[in-house]
Structure formats: structure tokens, C-alpha cells
Design an enzyme around this catalytic site. Structure first.
Site, PDB file in Angstrom:
ATOM      1  N   LYS A 156     -32.625  31.568  11.738  1.00  0.00           N
ATOM      2  CA  LYS A 156     -32.018  31.204  10.459  1.00  0.00           C
ATOM      3  C   LYS A 156     -31.358  32.453   9.897  1.00  0.00           C
ATOM      4  CE  LYS A 156     -33.781  28.422   7.221  1.00  0.00           C
ATOM      5  NZ  LYS A 156     -32.902  27.268   7.099  1.00  0.00           N
TER       6      LYS A 156
HETATM    7  N1  PMP Z   1     -30.861  22.531  10.432  1.00  0.00           N
HETATM    8  C1  PMP Z   1     -30.394  23.497   9.640  1.00  0.00           C
HETATM    9  C2  PMP Z   1     -29.050  24.057   9.909  1.00  0.00           C
HETATM   10  C3  PMP Z   1     -31.180  23.956   8.562  1.00  0.00           C
HETATM   11  O1  PMP Z   1     -30.731  24.920   7.769  1.00  0.00           O
HETATM   12  C4  PMP Z   1     -32.444  23.389   8.332  1.00  0.00           C
HETATM   13  C5  PMP Z   1     -33.286  23.849   7.179  1.00  0.00           C
HETATM   14  N2  PMP Z   1     -34.108  24.934   7.532  1.00  0.00           N
HETATM   15  C6  PMP Z   1     -32.885  22.383   9.197  1.00  0.00           C
HETATM   16  C7  PMP Z   1     -32.066  21.975  10.238  1.00  0.00           C
HETATM   17  C8  PMP Z   1     -34.240  21.758   9.036  1.00  0.00           C
HETATM   18  O2  PMP Z   1     -35.245  22.654   9.375  1.00  0.00           O
HETATM   19  P1  PMP Z   1     -36.678  22.602   8.673  1.00  0.00           P
HETATM   20  O3  PMP Z   1     -37.147  21.213   8.846  1.00  0.00           O
HETATM   21  O4  PMP Z   1     -37.488  23.577   9.410  1.00  0.00           O
HETATM   22  O5  PMP Z   1     -36.468  22.931   7.270  1.00  0.00           O
END
Ligand code: PMP
Length: 300
Positions: A156
């Protein structure tokens, strides 16, 4: 969006005093990594959803971006809990950020310090309460999701989100709630900040994890669905498959489980939240309330 205090490099500071220099490396180049986590209020107090997995992902993001976090995982976990307590929040969104600070503005980041902050604030339904019930409107973005080899799908990284912001701006200006991005080959990937699921003939599909962010909500939804007896398959699909799916929904920490009722002005299924989405959503929210014994291990 505001709370009283922010955790910054080991100190708890006032929200309004949590500042950085304008020559901070990450401000210019997006050279940071972050997490998005939620804490929920339950009858037994505040719980953090899948904290270990989020902290592990933060450290993996930092590893991929070659940043050494000057704290260990235990210290970050403690800092997260402390900052929630200090702010007296019963439920909140949690945003840990690890970023390159100021030393110089060369594209070589190695001489810039690695700084760390954790903000928390109250954040309701990311795509609206009404969206959780009735579904949201989306469009396929004209922007392709960043190519797998352009940065990293697993990390991220702050700068990755410029791609998401372009897609989101386009969606908002087109009058819909959220974007769905395709990859450079035209296959469906995910939303600007959510993983994507679709349902056809009772089978639940989602994008393979290696071409999207490996979402923790995605993983939770897969496990919940499988435990409920649904078959879940990973699949690369074109946008047309979404148009003729019975149900489509997003899953993410901010968006939680949000039904999609429209894509590119195509009505999805009955044009409202479908039964599979509703069943999964129901269990998901019961889990976050601490009411599903089987999943208590996900709550800290
Ligand atoms: N895809 C992207 C591009 C994101 O930014 C997120 C948010 N973190 C997610 C998917 C979903 O991930 P998570 O369920 O871990 O929040």
C-alpha cells in the site's frame, strides 16, 4: 474528520500540531506506505478488526519499499491501541503512515529518515449508509489500474493511490459513487480502494490476488462465504461479465461490504442489493459486533 491527538514518531501530539515540513520527501513523491484499519464498538468494548494482518501488511509494504520502520510490530500495535484510548473513541478508522521525511529531495530516498504516524478518527460508512443497503452506482474507469510491474500490487504505497484518485475523480464527475478499474489488458481488477466480487449462478467470483491489493476484507469475505457453503473462485473477467452478473459488490476496510447496483448505467441483477451480498454483509457486520463466536479470533 478530526480527533484530539495523533501518534507521531513515538509521541502523542495534538491533532492541529501534527505537522511536517513542506520539503518532506513523501509529500513530493508519495514515498510512503500506509494502512487502513477499523475498530468497532461491541458489547465487550472496542475491538480492532484483524489487527495482526494489517500490521503484517504494513511491515510488508515497508519491506517492499525498502523502508525500515524504526519500531517493531508490538510497538506499533501498542501505539494503535494507545491512540484510540487517548482519543476516547469507541469505533474509528485507523491510519498508520510510514513515510520518508526530510533530508533532501533527491529521488534516491535512502538518505531520508523513515517517519511514522498513526491517526484515528470516526468514519462512518465510506460509500454512504444508503449505499450499504441499496447499493451504489459505479462506472468502468478510463484509467487502467497500474501495471503489475510499475510499482507493487502487494504494497500500500502512497503514490499508487494517484491511480485510484484519477479513477475516483472521473467517477465523481460522471455522477457515480465509485470506479472499477480494468488492468492494461482490459480485465476487471478492483475499485479505487476496494476489492471486487461478483455472483453468477450462485458462484462467487473475485479477481486473482496477484493483480490487485491483497485485501484483508477480501480474505474475510472469502472465508465467510466458504463457511456459509458458497463456492468462491478467482477469475479474470471482462467488464461484460459484470454487466450480466446477478450481483456485484465491493469489499474493503473503509467500504466494508457494499453492494453495487449499477455499472456504466447497466442495472446489475434487480438493481438493488442481492441476496448473496446481503447474507455475507449480515455475517460480516455481526462479526464486527463481536456476535459471531467462530470469528472472535479476528477481533483484538
Ligand atoms: N484495493 C485497494 C486498492 C485498496 O486501497 C484497499 C483498501 N486497503 C482494498 C483493495 C481493500 O483492502 P482491505 O480489505 O485490506 O482494506
Amino acid at each position: 474528520m478530526k480527533a484530539e491527538k495523533i501518534w507521531m514518531d513515538g509521541k502523542i501530539v495534538d491533532w492541529d500540531k501534527a505537522k511536517v515540513h513542506v520539503c518532506t520527501h513523501a509529500l513530493h513523491y508519495g514515498s510512503g506506505v500506509f494502512e487502513g484499519i477499523r475498530a468497532y464498538e461491541t458489547d465487550n468494548g472496542t475491538v480492532i478488526f484483524r489487527l495482526k494482518e494489517h500490521v503484517d501488511r504494513l511491515f510488508n509494504s515497508a519491506k517492499i519499499f525498502k523502508m525500515e520502520i524504526p519500531y517493531n510490530k508490538g510497538q506499533i500495535v501498542k501505539a494503535i491501541k494507545d491512540i484510540i484510548k487517548v482519543n476516547n473513541l469507541k469505533s474509528c478508522y485507523i491510519r498508520p503512515l510510514v513515510y520518508r521525511g526530510f533530508n533532501n529531495l533527491s529521488l534516491n530516498p535512502f538518505d531520508c529518515p523513515v517517519n511514522c504516524a498513526i491517526a484515528v478518527w470516526e468514519w462512518g460508512a465510506y460509500l454512504g449508509e444508503e449505499g450499504l443497503v441499496n447499493g451504489i452506482k459505479t462506472r468502468i474507469s478510463s484509467y487502467a489500474r497500474s501495471y503489475i510491474n510499475s510499482t507493487s500490487q502487494k504494497a500500500k504505497i502512497c503514490a499508487n493511490y494517484v491511480n485510484s484518485i484519477f479513477a475516483k475523480m472521473e467517477a465523481i464527475e460522471a455522477g457515480v459513487d465509485e470506479a472499477i478499474l480494468l488492468d492494461a489488458d482490459g480485465y476487471v481488477t478492483e475499485g479505487s480502494g476496494e476489492n471486487l466480487f461478483w455472483v453468477r449462478n450462485g458462484i462467487i467470483y473475485t479477481t486473482p490476488a496477484n493483480i490487485v491489493l491483497e485485501g484483508i476484507t477480501r480474505d474475510s469475505v472469502i472465508k465467510i462465504a466458504q463457511d456459509m457453503g458458497y463456492q468462491v473462485k478467482e477469475k479474470r473477467a471482462g467488464r461484460d461479465e459484470l454487466y450480466i452478473s446477478d450481483e456485484v459488490f465491493f469489499a474493503g476496510t473503509a467500504a466494508e461490504v457494499t453492494p453495487i447496483r449499477e455499472i456504466d448505467k447497466y442495472k446489475i441483477g434487480e438493481g438493488k442489493r442481492g441476496p448473496v451480498t446481503e447474507n455475507i454483509q449480515k455475517v460480516f457486520f455481526e462479526i464486527t459486533k463481536g456476535k459471531e463466536k467462530k470469528y472472535l479470533k479476528w477481533l483484538e
